[in-house]
Design a protein around this motif. Structure first.
Motif, PDB file in Angstrom:
ATOM      1  N   MET A 138       8.200 -20.322  11.567  1.00 44.07           N
ATOM      2  CA  MET A 138       9.062 -19.281  11.011  1.00 44.07           C
ATOM      3  C   MET A 138       9.342 -19.605   9.538  1.00 44.07           C
ATOM      4  O   MET A 138       9.672 -20.751   9.212  1.00 44.07           O
ATOM      5  N   GLN A 139       9.178 -18.613   8.672  1.00 46.77           N
ATOM      6  CA  GLN A 139       9.434 -18.817   7.229  1.00 46.77           C
ATOM      7  C   GLN A 139      10.260 -17.642   6.698  1.00 46.77           C
ATOM      8  O   GLN A 139      10.066 -16.494   7.141  1.00 46.77           O
ATOM      9  N   ASP A 140      11.149 -17.918   5.751  1.00 47.63           N
ATOM     10  CA  ASP A 140      12.012 -16.867   5.198  1.00 47.63           C
ATOM     11  C   ASP A 140      11.184 -15.708   4.630  1.00 47.63           C
ATOM     12  O   ASP A 140      10.153 -15.939   3.989  1.00 47.63           O
ATOM     13  N   PHE A 141      11.674 -14.495   4.828  1.00 48.12           N
ATOM     14  CA  PHE A 141      11.031 -13.345   4.188  1.00 48.12           C
ATOM     15  C   PHE A 141      11.201 -13.460   2.676  1.00 48.12           C
ATOM     16  O   PHE A 141      12.246 -13.909   2.189  1.00 48.12           O
ATOM     17  N   GLU A 142      10.148 -13.019   1.933  1.00 56.10           N
ATOM     18  CA  GLU A 142      10.203 -13.045   0.476  1.00 56.10           C
ATOM     19  C   GLU A 142      10.562 -11.654  -0.053  1.00 56.10           C
ATOM     20  O   GLU A 142      10.514 -10.678   0.691  1.00 56.10           O
ATOM     21  N   ILE A 143      10.869 -11.605  -1.344  1.00 50.51           N
ATOM     22  CA  ILE A 143      11.094 -10.282  -1.959  1.00 50.51           C
ATOM     23  C   ILE A 143       9.720  -9.640  -2.155  1.00 50.51           C
ATOM     24  O   ILE A 143       8.850 -10.221  -2.819  1.00 50.51           O
ATOM     25  N   PRO A 144       9.485  -8.468  -1.542  1.00 52.55           N
ATOM     26  CA  PRO A 144       8.140  -7.873  -1.621  1.00 52.55           C
ATOM     27  C   PRO A 144       7.881  -7.254  -2.993  1.00 52.55           C
ATOM     28  O   PRO A 144       8.803  -7.059  -3.782  1.00 52.55           O
ATOM     29  N   ARG A 145       6.627  -6.940  -3.227  1.00 49.74           N
ATOM     30  CA  ARG A 145       6.247  -6.238  -4.465  1.00 49.74           C
ATOM     31  C   ARG A 145       6.276  -4.733  -4.215  1.00 49.74           C
ATOM     32  O   ARG A 145       5.710  -4.255  -3.235  1.00 49.74           O
ATOM     33  N   ALA A 146       6.949  -3.998  -5.099  1.00 52.33           N
ATOM     34  CA  ALA A 146       6.994  -2.531  -4.947  1.00 52.33           C
ATOM     35  C   ALA A 146       5.621  -1.943  -5.267  1.00 52.33           C
ATOM     36  O   ALA A 146       5.013  -2.279  -6.292  1.00 52.33           O
ATOM     37  N   LEU A 147       5.130  -1.096  -4.382  1.00 56.75           N
ATOM     38  CA  LEU A 147       3.802  -0.491  -4.578  1.00 56.75           C
ATOM     39  C   LEU A 147       3.808   0.462  -5.774  1.00 56.75           C
ATOM     40  O   LEU A 147       4.793   1.168  -6.020  1.00 56.75           O
ATOM     41  N   GLU A 148       2.700   0.491  -6.503  1.00 58.79           N
ATOM     42  CA  GLU A 148       2.519   1.493  -7.565  1.00 58.79           C
ATOM     43  C   GLU A 148       2.154   2.818  -6.894  1.00 58.79           C
ATOM     44  O   GLU A 148       1.541   2.827  -5.822  1.00 58.79           O
ATOM     45  N   SER A 149       2.489   3.933  -7.546  1.00 54.85           N
ATOM     46  CA  SER A 149       2.194   5.259  -6.955  1.00 54.85           C
ATOM     47  C   SER A 149       0.699   5.413  -6.652  1.00 54.85           C
ATOM     48  O   SER A 149       0.326   5.989  -5.633  1.00 54.85           O
ATOM     49  N   ASP A 150      -0.156   4.865  -7.535  1.00 51.42           N
ATOM     50  CA  ASP A 150      -1.588   5.085  -7.325  1.00 51.42           C
ATOM     51  C   ASP A 150      -2.190   4.164  -6.258  1.00 51.42           C
ATOM     52  O   ASP A 150      -3.374   4.257  -5.956  1.00 51.42           O
ATOM     53  N   GLU A 151      -1.382   3.291  -5.683  1.00 48.94           N
ATOM     54  CA  GLU A 151      -1.887   2.451  -4.579  1.00 48.94           C
ATOM     55  C   GLU A 151      -1.814   3.181  -3.233  1.00 48.94           C
ATOM     56  O   GLU A 151      -2.374   2.720  -2.237  1.00 48.94           O
ATOM     57  N   MET A 152      -1.102   4.304  -3.194  1.00 48.64           N
ATOM     58  CA  MET A 152      -0.931   5.004  -1.917  1.00 48.64           C
ATOM     59  C   MET A 152      -2.259   5.532  -1.366  1.00 48.64           C
ATOM     60  O   MET A 152      -2.478   5.553  -0.172  1.00 48.64           O
ATOM     61  N   VAL A 153      -3.137   5.939  -2.288  1.00 48.32           N
ATOM     62  CA  VAL A 153      -4.440   6.475  -1.870  1.00 48.32           C
ATOM     63  C   VAL A 153      -5.179   5.444  -1.023  1.00 48.32           C
ATOM     64  O   VAL A 153      -5.758   5.767   0.019  1.00 48.32           O
ATOM     65  N   GLU A 154      -5.127   4.187  -1.462  1.00 55.95           N
ATOM     66  CA  GLU A 154      -5.824   3.121  -0.755  1.00 55.95           C
ATOM     67  C   GLU A 154      -5.212   2.919   0.639  1.00 55.95           C
ATOM     68  O   GLU A 154      -5.933   2.723   1.633  1.00 55.95           O
ATOM     69  N   ILE A 155      -3.888   2.978   0.721  1.00 50.73           N
ATOM     70  CA  ILE A 155      -3.237   2.787   2.020  1.00 50.73           C
ATOM     71  C   ILE A 155      -3.591   3.941   2.968  1.00 50.73           C
ATOM     72  O   ILE A 155      -3.900   3.727   4.149  1.00 50.73           O
ATOM     73  N   ILE A 156      -3.601   5.141   2.444  1.00 52.90           N
ATOM     74  CA  ILE A 156      -3.977   6.303   3.277  1.00 52.90           C
ATOM     75  C   ILE A 156      -5.419   6.143   3.760  1.00 52.90           C
ATOM     76  O   ILE A 156      -5.728   6.422   4.918  1.00 52.90           O
ATOM     77  N   ASN A 157      -6.276   5.636   2.871  1.00 55.91           N
ATOM     78  CA  ASN A 157      -7.673   5.397   3.273  1.00 55.91           C
ATOM     79  C   ASN A 157      -7.777   4.334   4.358  1.00 55.91           C
ATOM     80  O   ASN A 157      -8.645   4.403   5.230  1.00 55.91           O
ATOM     81  N   GLN A 158      -6.884   3.346   4.311  1.00 54.51           N
ATOM     82  CA  GLN A 158      -6.888   2.328   5.379  1.00 54.51           C
ATOM     83  C   GLN A 158      -6.567   2.983   6.733  1.00 54.51           C
ATOM     84  O   GLN A 158      -7.165   2.648   7.752  1.00 54.51           O
ATOM     85  N   TYR A 159      -5.621   3.917   6.726  1.00 52.50           N
ATOM     86  CA  TYR A 159      -5.290   4.630   7.974  1.00 52.50           C
ATOM     87  C   TYR A 159      -6.474   5.470   8.454  1.00 52.50           C
ATOM     88  O   TYR A 159      -6.775   5.539   9.642  1.00 52.50           O
TER      89      TYR A 159
END
Ligand SMILES: Cc1cc2nc3c(=O)[nH]c(=O)nc-3n(C[C@H](O)[C@H](O)[C@H](O)COP(=O)(O)O)c2cc1C
Length: 365
Positions: A138-159
């Motif tokens: 078990m390890q502490d959660f880190e502060i995540p990186r906020a996604l850039e708007s243009d990264e959404m296309v890639e995530i949708i493609n993953q789906y």
């Protein structure tokens, strides 16, 4: 109490199911390593639970970035697709159907699980409280990186790609995981989404990513083989929203454009306070089947169906310990209790060794 409604056939998208008892998605963290590959033990586990009218698979990461726990399976490599084929074959041979739950965890991850040890991603740079289940413990959660708007296309493609892979692996459909504090839920709720672009701020903007994902997934499978899971009042994974009723009403009305097979609602899980939320309202707005989940027993499920509050009911923990749950409910037999120590990770113990009623009767003789 006679459970007559529970044992009536019902329609779910393009399928007619023999009864109304569905197996809820259950992460069990037992894929083969390295590579997060489903294997024979997983096939045996799902085959044992093919008494369910429909099985919804454990949450399955659509990419390495979508992974948040050690040992969970993926659907982004050929080896994983081949592994899942063993599972779908076993379930079909035992007469049931199986949908894959598509998962991107967003911030609920750890850099040690991410590609090139990068930080996990999220709508906004806000950490989850608590710890991640990693290969180093078990390890502490880190502060995540906020996604850039243009990264959404890639995530949708993953789906989109994951949906195609699920089809190739023999699944009967997919469930979009928009519940329990993972990426899509993080975009939805204003406690985690503080963005100023077209994916944040207003309800219309916060719903955008889910709708774009739904569009991509239904392009691959057609709406009648796609369901979506939401948890409007869930606080698991440090989640909150200032106006869940308006948010979810808007979401459901928009989802109706895709003619989805079902809406799967986690009404009650963990310590969420659902006392002020009107689930009936969502059920009446939605144009497909409504699957209720969270703390149901045979009797309360029957009541929900007979009062028209749901079309199907899914059971989570009861299916862990009772592979033959429908038979037990029908016969009003005693249910076995699940062992929480073996929920996540490990081997056959606490996974494929829970007895059926038949096994128990044999032992007694
Ligand atoms: C061990 C365990 C693993 C779970 N994994 C998932 C999961 O992968 N995806 C998901 O949407 N919900 C998951 N859940 C939540 C269940 O699907 C379900 O919503 C919850 O257990 C409440 O239903 P129940 O009272 O019938 O158990 C999990 C729950 C448990 C206990």
């Amino acid at each position: 109490m006679s459970l007559q409604n529970l044992f009536k056939p019902g329609t779910l998208g393009q399928y007619t199911l023999p009864h109304r008892i569905i197996m809820a998605p259950l992460t069990r963290s037992r894929s083969a390593q390295p590579g997060d590959i489903p294997h024979d033990l997983n096939a045996q586990y799902y085959a044992q639970r093919s008494t369910a009218a429909l099985i919804i698979s454990e949450a399955t990461q659509i990419s390495q970035q979508g992974k948040g726990y050690a040992f969970t399976p993926g659907i982004h490599s050929q080896e994983q697709i081949n592994g899942w084929k063993k599972v779908t074959k076993a379930v079909h041979e035992n007469g049931s159907k199986i949908f894959m739950q598509l998962w991107h965890v967003g911030r609920v991850s750890h850099s040690s699980l991410q590609p090139n040890n990068q930080l996990p991603v999220a709508p906004s740079a806000i950490a989850v409280d608590g710890q991640a289940f990693t290969y180093e413990g078990m390890q502490d959660f880190e502060i995540p990186r906020a996604l850039e708007s243009d990264e959404m296309v890639e995530i949708i493609n993953q789906y989109r790609q994951a949906s195609q892979n699920a089809l190739e692996a023999g699944f009967d459909g997919v469930e979009i995981h928009a519940a329990n504090g993972y990426l899509l839920d993080q975009f939805l709720k204003d406690g985690t989404n503080k963005r100023h672009d077209q994916y944040g701020g207003t309800i219309e903007n916060r719903v955008r990513l889910i709708l774009e994902v739904t569009q991509a997934v239904t392009e691959v499978l057609g709406g009648d083989r796609v369901g979506i899971r939401i948890s409007p009042t869930g606080s698991f994974n440090s989640m909150s929203d200032s106006d869940p009723q308006s948010l979810n009403q808007y979401l459901i009305k928009k989802l109706n454009d895709y003619n989805l097979a079902y809406l799967h609602v986690v009404e009650n899980f963990g310590d969420s306070d659902n006392s002020h939320f009107n689930f009936d309202n969502l059920r009446h707005l939605f144009n497909g089947a409504y699957i209720a989940n969270g703390g149901y027993t045979g009797e309360s499920a029957e009541r929900s169906l007979s009062e028209g509050k749901s079309d199907f009911v899914s059971f989570g923990s009861a299916f862990i310990a009772n592979p033959d749950l429908p038979t037990r409910l029908k016969q009003n037999a005693k249910l076995s209790q699940p062992d929480q120590d073996t929920f996540y990770g490990g081997d056959a113990k606490g996974y494929t060794d829970y007895p059926t009623l038949k096994d128990e009767n044999r032992e007694m003789k």
